[in-house]
Design a protein around this motif. Sequence first.
Motif, mmCIF file in Angstrom:
data_model
loop_
_atom_site.group_PDB
_atom_site.id
_atom_site.type_symbol
_atom_site.label_atom_id
_atom_site.label_comp_id
_atom_site.label_asym_id
_atom_site.label_seq_id
_atom_site.Cartn_x
_atom_site.Cartn_y
_atom_site.Cartn_z
ATOM 1 N N TRP A 132 0.766 -1.108 0.048
ATOM 2 C CA TRP A 132 -0.020 0.038 0.043
ATOM 3 C C TRP A 132 0.819 1.249 -0.088
ATOM 4 C CZ3 TRP A 132 -0.221 -4.075 3.674
ATOM 5 C CH2 TRP A 132 0.605 -3.702 4.541
ATOM 6 N N GLU A 133 2.204 1.338 0.283
ATOM 7 C CA GLU A 133 2.907 2.419 0.245
ATOM 8 C C GLU A 133 3.444 2.620 -1.354
ATOM 9 O OE1 GLU A 133 6.389 2.079 2.780
ATOM 10 O OE2 GLU A 133 5.090 1.822 4.579
ATOM 11 N N SER A 134 3.844 4.038 -1.502
ATOM 12 C CA SER A 134 4.197 4.268 -2.923
ATOM 13 C C SER A 134 5.442 4.837 -2.771
ATOM 14 C CB SER A 134 3.289 5.459 -3.157
ATOM 15 O OG SER A 134 3.704 5.820 -4.655
ATOM 16 N N PRO A 135 6.559 4.125 -3.312
ATOM 17 C CA PRO A 135 6.375 2.727 -4.147
ATOM 18 C C PRO A 135 6.133 1.645 -2.935
ATOM 19 C CG PRO A 135 8.687 3.217 -3.968
ATOM 20 C CD PRO A 135 8.027 4.197 -3.400
ATOM 21 N N PRO A 136 5.707 0.426 -3.435
ATOM 22 C CA PRO A 136 5.520 -0.604 -2.597
ATOM 23 C C PRO A 136 6.999 -1.127 -1.774
ATOM 24 C CG PRO A 136 4.437 -1.129 -4.471
ATOM 25 C CD PRO A 136 5.292 0.024 -4.772
ATOM 26 N N THR A 137 6.837 -1.287 -0.595
ATOM 27 C CA THR A 137 8.150 -1.214 0.132
ATOM 28 C C THR A 137 8.254 -2.613 1.078
ATOM 29 O OG1 THR A 137 7.985 1.052 0.491
ATOM 30 C CG2 THR A 137 9.592 -0.065 2.068
ATOM 31 N N SER A 182 2.682 -7.726 -3.982
ATOM 32 C CA SER A 182 2.312 -6.387 -4.387
ATOM 33 C C SER A 182 1.656 -6.316 -5.763
ATOM 34 C CB SER A 182 3.613 -5.504 -4.651
ATOM 35 O OG SER A 182 4.267 -5.235 -3.404
ATOM 36 N N TYR A 203 -2.128 -6.554 -5.499
ATOM 37 C CA TYR A 203 -2.524 -5.360 -4.803
ATOM 38 C C TYR A 203 -2.832 -4.100 -5.786
ATOM 39 C CZ TYR A 203 -2.731 -1.546 -1.526
ATOM 40 O OH TYR A 203 -3.305 -0.639 -0.647
ATOM 41 N N LEU A 204 -1.579 -4.071 -6.601
ATOM 42 C CA LEU A 204 -1.512 -2.890 -7.495
ATOM 43 C C LEU A 204 -2.301 -3.174 -8.755
ATOM 44 C CD1 LEU A 204 2.137 -2.080 -7.315
ATOM 45 C CD2 LEU A 204 0.474 -0.702 -6.258
ATOM 46 N N GLN A 243 -6.139 -2.318 -7.462
ATOM 47 C CA GLN A 243 -6.022 -0.631 -7.242
ATOM 48 C C GLN A 243 -6.048 -0.097 -8.804
ATOM 49 O OE1 GLN A 243 -2.647 1.151 -5.467
ATOM 50 N NE2 GLN A 243 -3.893 2.084 -3.922
ATOM 51 N N LYS A 244 -5.562 -0.565 -9.606
ATOM 52 C CA LYS A 244 -5.462 0.197 -11.038
ATOM 53 C C LYS A 244 -6.920 -0.315 -11.597
ATOM 54 C CE LYS A 244 -2.999 0.522 -15.040
ATOM 55 N NZ LYS A 244 -1.917 -0.190 -15.875
ATOM 56 N N LYS A 265 -8.434 0.853 -2.594
ATOM 57 C CA LYS A 265 -7.733 -0.109 -2.054
ATOM 58 C C LYS A 265 -8.456 -1.691 -1.995
ATOM 59 C CE LYS A 265 -5.910 -1.158 2.526
ATOM 60 N NZ LYS A 265 -5.762 -0.464 3.876
#
Length: 97
Positions: A3-8, A34, A37-38, A41-42, A47
Amino acid sequence: APWESPPTFYFRKKSAFPSVTWCASCIVHDAHHSKPYLDYQKKYKKKPPSSIYYGKKIELECFKHQILVSKQIGAHDSEIRHLEKQDGMHYRLKGNW
């Protein structure tokens, strides 16, 4: 943290220090969380529910990918055997990753 930008990916001693191949395979595993998830989201512009990137099913998919990459990068047989024994339930053990 997809969920972080960028995924971490946050390293812990268990993932960073055993070997270079182990460290790399842990990054691969978490990166695989990730992607769904992404993608969600896209597609839906919101979320995703945790079931999209978290849980037994996704863990087993991540392990499958982690094993494949571990073999490709020449990980020690003991690392691969350890991954092959995983049942996808470690996500339930807080702090065990």
